[in-house]
Design an enzyme around this catalytic site. Structure first.
Site, PDB file in Angstrom:
ATOM      1  N   LYS A  28       0.827  -1.137  -0.043  1.00 31.24           N
ATOM      2  CA  LYS A  28      -0.008   0.038   0.096  1.00 31.24           C
ATOM      3  C   LYS A  28       0.840   1.173   0.028  1.00 31.24           C
ATOM      4  CE  LYS A  28      -3.032   0.518   3.319  1.00 31.24           C
ATOM      5  NZ  LYS A  28      -2.799   2.057   4.180  1.00 31.24           N
ATOM      6  N   ASP A 326       1.911  -1.211  12.086  1.00 31.39           N
ATOM      7  CA  ASP A 326       0.303  -1.438  11.481  1.00 31.39           C
ATOM      8  C   ASP A 326       0.076  -3.001  11.825  1.00 31.39           C
ATOM      9  OD1 ASP A 326       0.141   0.926  10.131  1.00 31.39           O
ATOM     10  OD2 ASP A 326       0.983   0.185   8.192  1.00 31.39           O
ATOM     11  N   LYS A 353      -4.471   5.977  14.532  1.00 28.75           N
ATOM     12  CA  LYS A 353      -4.773   5.262  13.368  1.00 28.75           C
ATOM     13  C   LYS A 353      -6.159   5.357  12.834  1.00 28.75           C
ATOM     14  CE  LYS A 353      -0.274   4.085  12.855  1.00 28.75           C
ATOM     15  NZ  LYS A 353       0.240   4.930  11.907  1.00 28.75           N
ATOM     16  N   ARG A 357      -6.626   1.985  17.906  1.00 29.73           N
ATOM     17  CA  ARG A 357      -6.526   0.474  17.837  1.00 29.73           C
ATOM     18  C   ARG A 357      -6.152  -0.263  19.131  1.00 29.73           C
ATOM     19  NH1 ARG A 357      -3.098   0.462  11.967  1.00 29.73           N
ATOM     20  NH2 ARG A 357      -5.173   0.573  10.774  1.00 29.73           N
TER      21      ARG A 357
HETATM   22  C1  S3P Z   1       2.594   4.674   6.111  1.00 37.23           C
HETATM   23  C2  S3P Z   1       3.057   5.081   7.277  1.00 37.23           C
HETATM   24  C3  S3P Z   1       2.530   4.852   8.579  1.00 37.23           C
HETATM   25  C4  S3P Z   1       1.523   3.609   8.496  1.00 37.23           C
HETATM   26  C5  S3P Z   1       0.597   3.637   7.331  1.00 37.23           C
HETATM   27  C6  S3P Z   1       1.392   3.906   5.988  1.00 37.23           C
HETATM   28  C7  S3P Z   1       3.248   5.160   4.843  1.00 37.23           C
HETATM   29  O1  S3P Z   1       1.846   5.930   9.301  1.00 37.23           O
HETATM   30  O2  S3P Z   1       0.787   3.266   9.650  1.00 37.23           O
HETATM   31  O3  S3P Z   1      -0.160   2.596   7.279  1.00 37.23           O
HETATM   32  O4  S3P Z   1       2.901   4.800   3.989  1.00 37.23           O
HETATM   33  O5  S3P Z   1       3.991   6.342   5.187  1.00 37.23           O
HETATM   34  P1  S3P Z   1       2.491   6.869  10.170  1.00 37.23           P
HETATM   35  O6  S3P Z   1       3.185   7.594   9.404  1.00 37.23           O
HETATM   36  O7  S3P Z   1       1.577   7.865  10.792  1.00 37.23           O
HETATM   37  O8  S3P Z   1       3.017   6.224  11.261  1.00 37.23           O
END
Ligand code: S3P
Length: 451
Positions: A28, A326, A353, A357
């Site tokens: 993702k 995550d 989040k 969570r």
């Molecule tokens: C992500 C960073 C994370 C993660 C999210 C995807 C990214 O968030 O939890 O699912 O793609 O940069 P945070 O930057 O808030 O930790």
């Protein structure tokens, strides 16, 4: 799609051994960045293996609103025709990122140094998530962000007409904050500097280097420093997206807790900034093997093999939190089937989040007969050993995909079926989750609401 009023319950029941091979969708994080960096390059970027979940499709739609052309050539195969850094067109409509914190925060960063105005919004969950963490650094570039009630979405970003480079020490361990700053720095003069005290996922840095940006990474007394040359000319690329380790976490975990299971999960991104969950599972005694380690699309990739294992509780150090941020919900489920207590500490970020969570997992686990201890920044789970969790509850997901998938995995190994009130969020990151799990032998199904 991301309405939190349409409820679609799902149920998972105790399942025989899970067996076989499963193909996880694309990562993702890398998929969001593919659309954004493709849009910021002059010419045609080709991506294969892109995750076509709702979150990433919203980022694609936003890039089109900002002037990029995108075309779907086949399943996961996309062509993105970009306009160069600073080449955004002012969108004629509000940019709606649905449930996606990554999409909205990264896109706000990219827009903040372009001489346009754009309004950003999302669904009810996203509109309650903190945005001040990116408003602060983006203001340093000269952008103005006008938000609701202390910086919540909807937010209008007035991009800086004459941006200045920023030097920012991130107060939160967040790859989204880091990436927003770096994307803003692409269209500022001079060098933008970002220091993170704890290293977070580095896909933006790797991809910027591959697209030809002048980016340097090093250590300073304050932490990990990333320095980026401004007015970058990004060159379009052709690459494939590795499969998402955060999605692989669900079948990998389900195999560990369902008796007799053995599954193979090929082509998973094993970037060391993402593998804290697998390291924790191995410390718990999990039989987890990494085969055929290789580099694909600039990322380390491996095939994973996961087998039913007898597990023991561990303490997860706060220093590991960013590399498995995550995966704590599914770790809490695995911990329920371990002997002894698993303590997760320094995890306050989980409260910000898609939902809180820590609270969502704590309430759901308690309703399934698991004893927990919750503090503001920790969760301890008292395991019941293999097959020991009682289950038999309906757990609330609060439109959070990872909470939903975690309780469905728990239902496959608990004594009694587990139901979730709503599975519709799963498609934000893992379209086809239930079919993929059923293909391994999981007894899981969507239920009509009337039942
Ligand atoms: C992500 C960073 C994370 C993660 C999210 C995807 C990214 O968030 O939890 O699912 O793609 O940069 P945070 O930057 O808030 O930790």
């Amino acid at each position: 799609m991301s309405s939190i009023t349409e409820h679609l319950p799902m149920e998972a029941r105790k399942s025989g051994p899970l067996r076989g091979e499963c193909r996880i969708p694309g990562d993702k994080s890398i998929s969001h960045r593919s659309f954004i960096l493709g849009a910021l390059s002059v010419g045609e970027t080709r991506v294969s293996g892109l995750l076509e979940g709702d979150d990433v499709m919203r980022t694609g739609a936003a890039m089109r609103e900002l002037g990029a052309e995108t075309e779907r050539l086949g399943e996961g195969e996309w062509r993105i025709h970009g306009f160069g850094t600073g080449g955004f067109a002012e969108p004629s409509n509000v940019l709606d990122f649905g449930n996606s914190g990554t999409g909205v925060r990264l896109a706000m960063g990219a827009v903040s140094t372009a001489p346009i105005k754009a309004v950003f919004t999302g669904d009810e969950s996203l509109r309650s998530r903190p945005m001040q963490r990116i408003i602060a650094p983006l203001s340093e570039f000269g952008a103005t962000c006008i938000g609701r009630n202390g910086g919540l979405l909807p937010i209008m970003v007035v991009g800086a007409e004459s941006p200045v480079p920023a030097s920012y020490v991130s107060p939160v361990a967040s790859a989204q904050v880091k990436s927003a700053v770096l994307l803003a720095g692409l269209n500022a003069p001079g060098r933008t500097r970002l220091i993170e005290r704890v290293p977070t996922r580095d896909h933006t840095e790797r991809m910027l280097a591959a697209f030809g940006a002048d980016i340097e990474v090093g250590e300073t007394g304050d932490g990990h420093e990333i320095s980026l040359g401004g007015y970058a000319e990004l060159k379009p690329q052709a690459f494939s997206v590795p499969r998402d380790p955060s999605s692989a976490a669900f079948p990998v975990a389900a195999a560990l807790i369902c008796e007799g299971s053995e599954i193979r999960v090929p082509g998973i991104c094993v970037n060391p900034t993402r593998t804290g969950f697998f390291a924790t599972l191995q410390e718990m005694g999990a039989s987890l093997e990494f085969e055929n380690e290789r580099i694909e699309g600039g990322e380390p990739v491996a095939d994973l093999r996961s087998k039913f294992s007898s597990l023991s509780g561990v303490e997860v150090p706060p220093s590991r939190a960013a590399s498995m941020i995550d995966e704590f919900p599914i770790l809490a489920v695995v911990a329920s089937f371990a002997e002894g207590t698993t303590r997760m500490i320094g995890i306050k970020e989980l409260r910000y989040k898609e939902t809180d969570r820590i609270s969502a997992m704590a309430r759901g686990l308690e309703s399934c007969g698991i004893e927990i201890e919750e503090t503001e920044d920790s969760l301890a789970v008292q395991g019941k050993g293999a097959g020991g969790a009682f289950g038999g509850a309906t757990c609330r997901t609060h439109f959070d995909h990872r909470i939903a998938m975690s309780f469905m995995c728990m239902g496959l190994a608990a004594q009694n079926p587990i139901r979730i009130d709503d599975c519709s969020a799963i498609s934000t990151s893992f379209p086809g989750f239930a079919d993929l799990m059923a293909g391994l032998g999981a007894d899981i199904s969507v239920e009509p609401e009337s039942r």
